[in-house]
Design an enzyme around this catalytic site. Structure first.
Site, PDB file in Angstrom:
ATOM      1  N   HIS A 163       0.841  -1.192   0.000  1.00 58.98           N
ATOM      2  CA  HIS A 163       0.000   0.000   0.000  1.00 58.98           C
ATOM      3  C   HIS A 163       0.870   1.233   0.000  1.00 58.98           C
ATOM      4  CE1 HIS A 163      -3.219   2.780   0.983  1.00 58.98           C
ATOM      5  NE2 HIS A 163      -4.018   1.831   0.520  1.00 58.98           N
TER       6      HIS A 163
ATOM      7  N   ASP B 256      -8.049  -5.061  -0.752  1.00 55.69           N
ATOM      8  CA  ASP B 256      -8.520  -5.882  -1.873  1.00 55.69           C
ATOM      9  C   ASP B 256      -8.299  -7.370  -1.667  1.00 55.69           C
ATOM     10  OD1 ASP B 256      -9.467  -3.914  -3.767  1.00 55.69           O
ATOM     11  OD2 ASP B 256      -7.422  -3.171  -3.673  1.00 55.69           O
TER      12      ASP B 256
HETATM   13  C1  LIG Z   1      -0.449  -0.608  -3.987  1.00 55.91           C
HETATM   14  C2  LIG Z   1       0.841  -0.380  -4.755  1.00 55.91           C
HETATM   15  C3  LIG Z   1       0.487   0.152  -6.160  1.00 55.91           C
HETATM   16  C4  LIG Z   1       1.657   0.655  -3.994  1.00 55.91           C
HETATM   17  O1  LIG Z   1       2.716   0.911  -4.814  1.00 55.91           O
HETATM   18  P1  LIG Z   1       3.931   1.881  -4.484  1.00 55.91           P
HETATM   19  O2  LIG Z   1       3.675   2.726  -3.326  1.00 55.91           O
HETATM   20  O3  LIG Z   1       4.218   2.564  -5.784  1.00 55.91           O
HETATM   21  O4  LIG Z   1       5.061   0.869  -4.054  1.00 55.91           O
HETATM   22  P2  LIG Z   1       6.020   0.123  -5.045  1.00 55.91           P
HETATM   23  O5  LIG Z   1       5.242  -0.504  -6.154  1.00 55.91           O
HETATM   24  O6  LIG Z   1       7.098   1.067  -5.412  1.00 55.91           O
HETATM   25  O7  LIG Z   1       6.567  -1.007  -4.075  1.00 55.91           O
HETATM   26  C5  LIG Z   1       7.680  -0.879  -3.192  1.00 55.91           C
HETATM   27  C6  LIG Z   1       8.427  -2.215  -3.180  1.00 55.91           C
HETATM   28  O8  LIG Z   1       7.580  -3.272  -2.705  1.00 55.91           O
HETATM   29  C7  LIG Z   1       7.358  -4.238  -3.733  1.00 55.91           C
HETATM   30  N1  LIG Z   1       5.947  -4.529  -3.767  1.00 55.91           N
HETATM   31  C8  LIG Z   1       4.932  -3.677  -3.537  1.00 55.91           C
HETATM   32  N2  LIG Z   1       3.756  -4.277  -3.670  1.00 55.91           N
HETATM   33  C9  LIG Z   1       4.026  -5.564  -3.994  1.00 55.91           C
HETATM   34  C10 LIG Z   1       3.231  -6.673  -4.261  1.00 55.91           C
HETATM   35  N3  LIG Z   1       1.890  -6.567  -4.220  1.00 55.91           N
HETATM   36  N4  LIG Z   1       3.821  -7.836  -4.577  1.00 55.91           N
HETATM   37  C11 LIG Z   1       5.153  -7.930  -4.611  1.00 55.91           C
HETATM   38  N5  LIG Z   1       5.986  -6.899  -4.370  1.00 55.91           N
HETATM   39  C12 LIG Z   1       5.430  -5.731  -4.066  1.00 55.91           C
HETATM   40  C13 LIG Z   1       7.763  -3.555  -5.043  1.00 55.91           C
HETATM   41  O9  LIG Z   1       8.167  -4.486  -6.016  1.00 55.91           O
HETATM   42  C14 LIG Z   1       8.869  -2.667  -4.566  1.00 55.91           C
HETATM   43  O10 LIG Z   1      10.014  -3.452  -4.392  1.00 55.91           O
HETATM   44  P3  LIG Z   1      11.456  -2.905  -4.821  1.00 55.91           P
HETATM   45  O11 LIG Z   1      11.686  -1.712  -3.940  1.00 55.91           O
HETATM   46  O12 LIG Z   1      12.368  -4.061  -4.553  1.00 55.91           O
HETATM   47  O13 LIG Z   1      11.354  -2.533  -6.264  1.00 55.91           O
HETATM   48  C15 LIG Z   1       1.661  -1.701  -4.868  1.00 55.91           C
HETATM   49  O14 LIG Z   1       1.911  -2.203  -3.570  1.00 55.91           O
HETATM   50  C16 LIG Z   1       0.969  -2.713  -5.730  1.00 55.91           C
HETATM   51  O15 LIG Z   1       1.096  -2.671  -6.951  1.00 55.91           O
HETATM   52  N6  LIG Z   1       0.202  -3.667  -5.109  1.00 55.91           N
HETATM   53  C17 LIG Z   1      -0.526  -4.643  -5.857  1.00 55.91           C
HETATM   54  C18 LIG Z   1      -1.797  -4.031  -6.403  1.00 55.91           C
HETATM   55  C19 LIG Z   1      -2.811  -3.767  -5.316  1.00 55.91           C
HETATM   56  O16 LIG Z   1      -3.072  -4.600  -4.465  1.00 55.91           O
HETATM   57  N7  LIG Z   1      -3.437  -2.576  -5.382  1.00 55.91           N
HETATM   58  C20 LIG Z   1      -4.480  -2.197  -4.448  1.00 55.91           C
HETATM   59  C21 LIG Z   1      -4.016  -1.163  -3.500  1.00 55.91           C
HETATM   60  S1  LIG Z   1      -5.231  -0.839  -2.239  1.00 55.91           S
END
Ligand SMILES: CC(C)(COP(=O)(O)OP(=O)(O)OC[C@H]1O[C@@H](n2cnc3c(N)ncnc32)[C@H](O)[C@@H]1OP(=O)(O)O)[C@@H](O)C(=O)NCCC(=O)NCCS
Length: 380
Positions: free
Chosen positions: A265, A316
């Site tokens: 998140h 979710d």
């Molecule tokens: C919610 C979300 C978009 C937040 O993204 P963000 O703040 O941009 O964080 P990042 O995507 O940069 O993630 C930070 C790190 O955690 C990892 N990470 C984050 N969410 C992850 C997941 N669901 N599965 C695996 N790894 C994950 C990323 O790969 C990243 O790792 P790195 O630093 O080694 O590259 C992201 O966690 C995600 O895509 N989750 C899955 C989709 C989801 O459930 N969305 C609903 C949100 S309520």
């Protein structure tokens, strides 16, 4: 003097405070979520979705009379113009449910009696109307696409019960009604999430409520936002159909550098407080329906991801197994998110317009150096 106050905005505006708001309070480190100061755990345990709508739209909890009146108003707005139903019947079969919702919500504006008004009171009325109508749109669409007759709303029922009645053609059990009611409370608002931000940006141009909610729905659709619950269930289904071990399955996803939907998140660095309730609901509904396997797969995945990646389940993750156990089709999961979130979106639009200023940030230009020499078309 430069009109740019801050260069190099972080990617994705992470951590940027973009507005003031008195609707939703989040402490991402402590895992706190509160609507107008009321903790989400108390609201989920003791209130109803209609009570939460009142809180979001009017800024305080209602007394018994005020709640009764709002429930009546929401029930009276359970009506869709015949042409909306006709449009639903014309939707080609391949169209994703969120696309249908996005387009039809826009069309609702044609029949809104206050379509040309954008003042506070008209927008509160539109919030009430849209909240009732969006739930009907989702239920009617599902029945129409399955070749079933639509179901007349029952104005004596709660918002959650009426939705399940119109969707399934029979009154829900008390357990199912309460489960959906809690899910609607948990999804109602979440500060400046992507879809709410989109709604506020649209509203701030002095466009209109329906345009703002249409923008929000288009934004909610994405798999990084509301679309994640559908992605979660697709994984659970693949595990179920292939007989794969849930942990091995997600290990395989991580090995391919794929993100596991339902985890992580932008704001919470600890347990998402909404996940606490959804986990319990998923477990209880699984047990009471005699089909705990969706919860069991989910729980194994959660424990592994938490230990291996230090990532927590978000809203979710357990909503997928919860909705499935309530008998809801997977492609309706995100539309049902909208059935709830419309309450928060509309509250934010009202708040934005009560003290409006156009939202128009700047971009940090990183393109070709200025000035480039213009070469005529013939010489390129
Ligand atoms: C919610 C979300 C978009 C937040 O993204 P963000 O703040 O941009 O964080 P990042 O995507 O940069 O993630 C930070 C790190 O955690 C990892 N990470 C984050 N969410 C992850 C997941 N669901 N599965 C695996 N790894 C994950 C990323 O790969 C990243 O790792 P790195 O630093 O080694 O590259 C992201 O966690 C995600 O895509 N989750 C899955 C989709 C989801 O459930 N969305 C609903 C949100 S309520």
């Amino acid at each position: 003097m430069s009109t740019v106050t801050s260069l190099h905005a972080p990617k994705g505006l992470e951590g940027v405070v973009a507005t003031t708001s008195s609707i939703c309070y989040i402490d991402g480190d402590q895992g706190v979520l509160a609507y107008r100061g009321y903790d989400i755990h108390e609201l989920a345990d003791h209130s109803t979705f209609e009570e939460v709508c009142y809180l979001l739209w009017f800024g305080r909890l209602p007394n018994a009379d005020e709640l009764k009146q709002l429930k009546q108003r929401m029930a009276e707005e359970r009506k869709l113009d015949a042409s909306i139903i006709y449009r639903l019947q014309l939707v080609p079969k391949h169209v994703p449910a969120m696309d249908v919702l996005r387009t039809l919500v826009s069309t609702l504006s044609y029949y809104d009696p206050e379509n040309t008004k954008n003042d506070h009171d008209a927008n509160v009325n539109k919030a009430i109307r849209l909240t009732s109508q969006i739930s009907m749109l989702v239920a009617d669409y599902d029945r129409i696409r399955k070749g079933k007759p639509t179901v007349e709303p029952d104005r004596s029922l709660s918002h959650a019960a009426n939705f399940l009645l119109m969707l399934n053609g029979k009154e829900p059990s008390e357990t199912a009604e309460r489960a959906l009611d809690i899910a609607l409370i948990l999804h109602a608002d979440h500060e400046l999430n992507a879809s709410t931000f989109a709604a506020r940006v649209t509203a701030a141009t002095l466009s209109d409520m329906h345009s703002a909610i249409t923008s929000a729905i288009g934004t909610l659709k994405g798999p990084l936002h509301g679309g994640a619950n559908e992605a979660v269930f697709k994984i659970l289904t693949e595990i179920d159909e292939s007989g794969a071990d849930p942990v091995e399955y997600v290990k395989g996803m991580l090995a391919q550098k794929k993100k596991v939907p339902g985890f992580g998140h932008r704001v919470y660095h600890t347990e998402d407080p909404r996940a606490t309730h959804l986990r319990r609901m998923s477990r209880d509904l699984g047990e009471s329906s005699g089909n705990p396997r969706w919860y069991n797969y989910s729980n194994k995945i959660e424990q592994f991801i938490k230990a291996d990646k230090k990532l927590n389940a978000n809203v979710d993750f357990y909503s997928a197994s919860t909705y499935h156990t309530l008998g809801i089709d997977v492609d309706l999961f995100t539309p049902i998110f909208a059935v709830s979130r419309v309450s928060g979106w509309t509250a934010h639009v009202i708040e934005q317009l009560d003290d409006n200023r156009l939202i128009r940030p700047r971009a940090d230009y990183v393109g070709a150096a200025y000035p480039q020499k213009y070469v005529s078309l013939e010489q390129r």
